[in-house]
Motif scaffolding. Structure first.
Motif, short mmCIF file in Angstrom:
data_model
loop_
_atom_site.label_atom_id
_atom_site.label_comp_id
_atom_site.label_asym_id
_atom_site.label_seq_id
_atom_site.Cartn_x
_atom_site.Cartn_y
_atom_site.Cartn_z
N THR A 108 53.94 19.40 88.54
CA THR A 108 52.73 19.89 87.86
C THR A 108 52.55 21.38 88.11
O THR A 108 52.22 22.15 87.19
N LYS A 110 51.56 21.23 80.41
CA LYS A 110 51.35 19.98 81.16
C LYS A 110 51.70 18.76 80.32
O LYS A 110 52.13 17.72 80.85
N PHE A 115 60.96 10.91 86.84
CA PHE A 115 60.19 11.93 86.12
C PHE A 115 61.13 12.67 85.17
O PHE A 115 62.15 13.22 85.60
N ASP A 131 60.29 5.73 91.15
CA ASP A 131 59.75 6.52 90.03
C ASP A 131 60.80 7.47 89.48
O ASP A 131 61.65 7.98 90.22
N SER A 187 57.08 10.44 95.90
CA SER A 187 56.90 10.61 94.46
C SER A 187 55.58 11.31 94.13
O SER A 187 55.49 12.07 93.17
N GLN A 188 54.56 11.07 94.96
CA GLN A 188 53.27 11.72 94.74
C GLN A 188 53.38 13.23 94.92
O GLN A 188 52.85 14.01 94.12
N LEU A 221 55.03 16.95 80.71
CA LEU A 221 55.24 16.01 81.81
C LEU A 221 54.71 14.62 81.50
O LEU A 221 54.96 13.68 82.26
N ASP A 222 53.99 14.50 80.41
CA ASP A 222 53.43 13.21 80.02
C ASP A 222 54.53 12.38 79.37
O ASP A 222 55.09 12.78 78.35
N LYS A 242 55.37 14.77 92.07
CA LYS A 242 54.54 14.90 90.88
C LYS A 242 53.67 16.15 90.96
O LYS A 242 53.52 16.89 89.97
#
Length: 340
Positions: free
Chosen positions: A225, A158, A180, A178, A217-218, A161-162, A221
């Motif tokens: 994840t 995880k 990523f 956004d 985008s939500q 992804l930060d 994400k």
């Protein structure tokens, strides 16, 4: 033999469509759990009725035993000892919670205590022990270690992804305003669609950028994840439906299962038509589940026919509306045959 103790509150958490009951879950350890089925009346006035002792693995024959005590507002209403042989291939055993006579607690003194302390209350808890062969328990401890290792792996991945912690990202996924950062190797390993995209001379491969405009985008994400960690976080009916579209598009089959299972657990008269449409578009089993719900759980189909959702369904996808009507006819025929 090794004993595992358990102590948990019982609340009617979710409605099981197949069993037509509210259920609550209590975890004993990573391998064993309790599933309590509530009486078929309204969950607000219902009571625990059947206890299932479940195991995740079902490959070996196991003799289990134990005890449990059912409490209501601190008052014991039922105690039982049990002993059961679980055959290979079997995943659970049933222990009845018979309330009709309250067993040996149904004497005048205890009945008065129960009435005084628990009238109009529904706070149940269950405690007890589960006794398992030591060799089996050793195997389960080894499995727990493996699960802990996988959980640590999930947490470590995880971090990739930060934006502040990520290392060696080689592709950017743009969605609205956004962006990523991600890793082609992980995306390819998890999604056949990304694999095809990055192993051919498509513009995304040459530019190391992917523009995604058909999901929010939500949702993107959440999907990323899951790709990296196998987790989605807390879902809602809305997000699960949008995530199902994304999972289907990128051929993430296990994520599709997660979304469908969640939508099934939340199905209701108010959202069944939306669930039906999602199933028609993305998952046949979800579609069948929604039709079965309409046929068997919506007592007054006439009320559903009067909704705006049904009118929209008939106008935009008449073939799907016909599938529902066909299912209703078959369901009524089956009910008539059972009554004869």
């Amino acid at each position: 033999m090794t004993e595992c103790s358990f102590d948990c509150e019982l609340l009617p958490e979710t409605y099981d469509q197949k069993k037509k009951r509210y259920i609550s879950n209590c975890r004993i350890n990573t391998e064993w759990s309790l599933v309590c089925l509530w009486s078929q009346c309204d969950y607000k006035t219902g009571r625990p009725e059947i206890l299932e002792i479940c195991r995740n693995s079902s490959s070996r024959e196991i003799l289990i035993s134990g005890t449990f005590t059912l409490m209501r507002n601190g008052v014991c209403v039922l105690q039982r000892k049990f002993k059961q042989l679980l055959e290979a291939g079997s995943s659970n055993t049933l222990v009845g919670l018979e309330f009709s006579g309250m067993d040996h607690y149904d004497n005048a003194r205890n009945r008065n205590r129960y009435t005084q302390k628990c009238y109009n209350s529904k706070e149940y808890s269950i405690s007890g022990t589960l006794t398992i062969p030591a060799a089996i328990m050793h195997e389960e401890y080894a499995k727990e270690d493996e699960i802990r290792s996988l959980q640590k792996l999930s947490s470590d991945l995880k971090l990739l992804l930060d934006p502040k912690e990520t290392y060696f990202s080689d592709v950017n996924l743009g969605c609205g305003n956004d962006v990523f950062s991600a890793h082609k190797s992980i995306l390819c390993a998890r999604s056949p669609v990304f694999a095809a995209m990055f192993t051919t001379k498509m513009k995304e491969t040459l530019r190391n950028e992917v523009d995604i405009s058909d999901i929010s985008s939500q949702v993107l994400k959440i999907m990323l994840t899951y790709i990296y960690t196998g987790k989605t976080g807390k879902l809602s009916v809305q997000s699960a439906g949008e995530l199902l579209f994304a999972a289907d598009k990128y051929q993430l089959q296990d994520l599709k299962r997660v979304c469908c299972d969640y939508l099934k657990s939340c199905i209701s008269f108010e959202n069944v038509l939306k669930t039906l449409v999602l199933g028609d578009l993305h998952d046949e089993d979800l579609k069948v589940f929604a039709i079965d719900f309409i046929c068997n759980s919506c007592e007054e189909f006439e009320a559903l026919e009067k909704t705006r959702g049904w009118r929209t369904l008939r106008e935009k996808t008449p073939s799907l509306a016909m599938d529902v009507l066909t299912g209703l006819v078959k369901s009524k025929d089956q009910k008539l045959k059972r009554c004869k």
